[in-house]
Design an enzyme around this catalytic site. Sequence first.
Site, PDB file in Angstrom:
ATOM      1  N   LYS A  21       0.830  -1.207   0.000  1.00  0.00           N
ATOM      2  CA  LYS A  21       0.000   0.000   0.000  1.00  0.00           C
ATOM      3  C   LYS A  21       0.866   1.259   0.000  1.00  0.00           C
ATOM      4  O   LYS A  21       0.549   2.261  -0.664  1.00  0.00           O
ATOM      5  CB  LYS A  21      -0.927   0.007   1.220  1.00  0.00           C
ATOM      6  N   GLU A  36       1.181   6.548  -6.870  1.00  0.00           N
ATOM      7  CA  GLU A  36       0.122   7.563  -6.944  1.00  0.00           C
ATOM      8  C   GLU A  36       0.725   8.974  -6.992  1.00  0.00           C
ATOM      9  O   GLU A  36       0.312   9.799  -7.815  1.00  0.00           O
ATOM     10  CB  GLU A  36      -0.781   7.396  -5.724  1.00  0.00           C
TER      11      GLU A  36
END
Length: 457
Positions: free
Chosen positions: A183, A190
């Site tokens: 993550k 991102e």
Amino acid sequence: MQVALVGLGVMGKNLALNLIEKGMTLVAYDKNPEVGAELLSCAQSLGMAERLHIVSDLGDMIRRLETPRSILLLVPAGELVDKVCSDLVEAGVEKDDIIVDCGNSNYKDGIARKLKYQNKFEFATMGISGGAEGARHGPAMMASGSEGGWERIEPWFEKVAASYNNESCFARVGQSASGHFVKMVHNGIEYALMQLIAELYQLLRLGTGRSPKEVAEIFESWSEGKLNSYLLAISSHILSLETEQGESLVDLIDNKVGAKGTGLWTAQNALELGIAVPSLVAAVQARHLTNTIDTPAAKEMTYANKSTQTIDVDLDELKDAFYFASLLCYRQGLALIKGASRAHQWKVDLNKTLQTWRAGCIIRADYLDDIAEGVEFIDSLEKPALALRSITGKAVATGLSFPVLGATQTYIATLSTPSNGHLVQAQRDYFGEHGIKTHSGETCHLTDLVDIEAKVR
């Protein structure tokens, strides 16, 4: 299936509604009673309140749960996670109960907690992506660990998560706390993709003189093909927004960019592991540069405004460059995950990792299939590779800033063209006698190869 949830903030509240909508019975707790009341009101309005129980203390929550218990934590990372875990031990959790940290915790904390609580309960980690919307309607869920408690809840989370082509975007990606590492890297990617899109907007806006609305139309047309992605789609939408007075929304927003820390962790861990992810690091530094006026070094980092130049850009070439650069951002992230997996013996499955990213999460994109093809596929993309090289050169010529675009071109060039490392090796040995390695594999010093009568002083 019965599960408990601690933490009813924005993510917690929306995940709670998702859980009960999928048929789970939920016992929910938050130290703020008002958010519990708000959740109950939402559940009542949706006709799902019969599967929701709001409790006022953790002891009550523990007593209501059937054993072995399954408890999810969605609280801020750091000391609060340990505080809640300690409180749950005092409240009566048992060795066979599983507690899953679903927040954005540092994976190193997850490793420490697994050891700390191993005789108290099963501690597991799971990264969740998708924001409030994803939590409510189906997020990406990157779980980890081999705890027996997963066997009880895994089938339910496969339903709660988003799905892509009838495959769930929930997966146990690897051992230990690898779910939080995955993550973290997801967030690093991102950062890079967001910055890359912003740089192309800047090139089209200030480098070619287009309006935000015109850039929005270009991004929208790209989204209709293989470049379709969540981040490109929201960027197009944002750039199309105007006030009632006809002002572009983006022109009303300050340039300072905040961060929660996962991007910084990605950069730090890449450096610690010795794995190059220049695009991801550049994106973190780009955010820092927007906040230079607030740093202790503000005066030393303040320079006069400079003029920039306009250029002509072929939109097809720009599209190819964006596609290729995007692929390389993902590939850098996957290389970091693979390297960490080997270092920590996590046995992370990259195919499962990519599956969790196909829907529900912030970095979902239609071209993830291309990323899964690997290095050989990247090597076959000659036209996009040339486009990235060309666009990067033109972009830099404007005088504008392109940290991720430039870093991505540097990344692929460094790995696919002749290196300059031989000179740096020689420099290090010249002043520090660190040694050099020759093409034959021999380790020696400069003075073993040539006569140096007197070194520069």
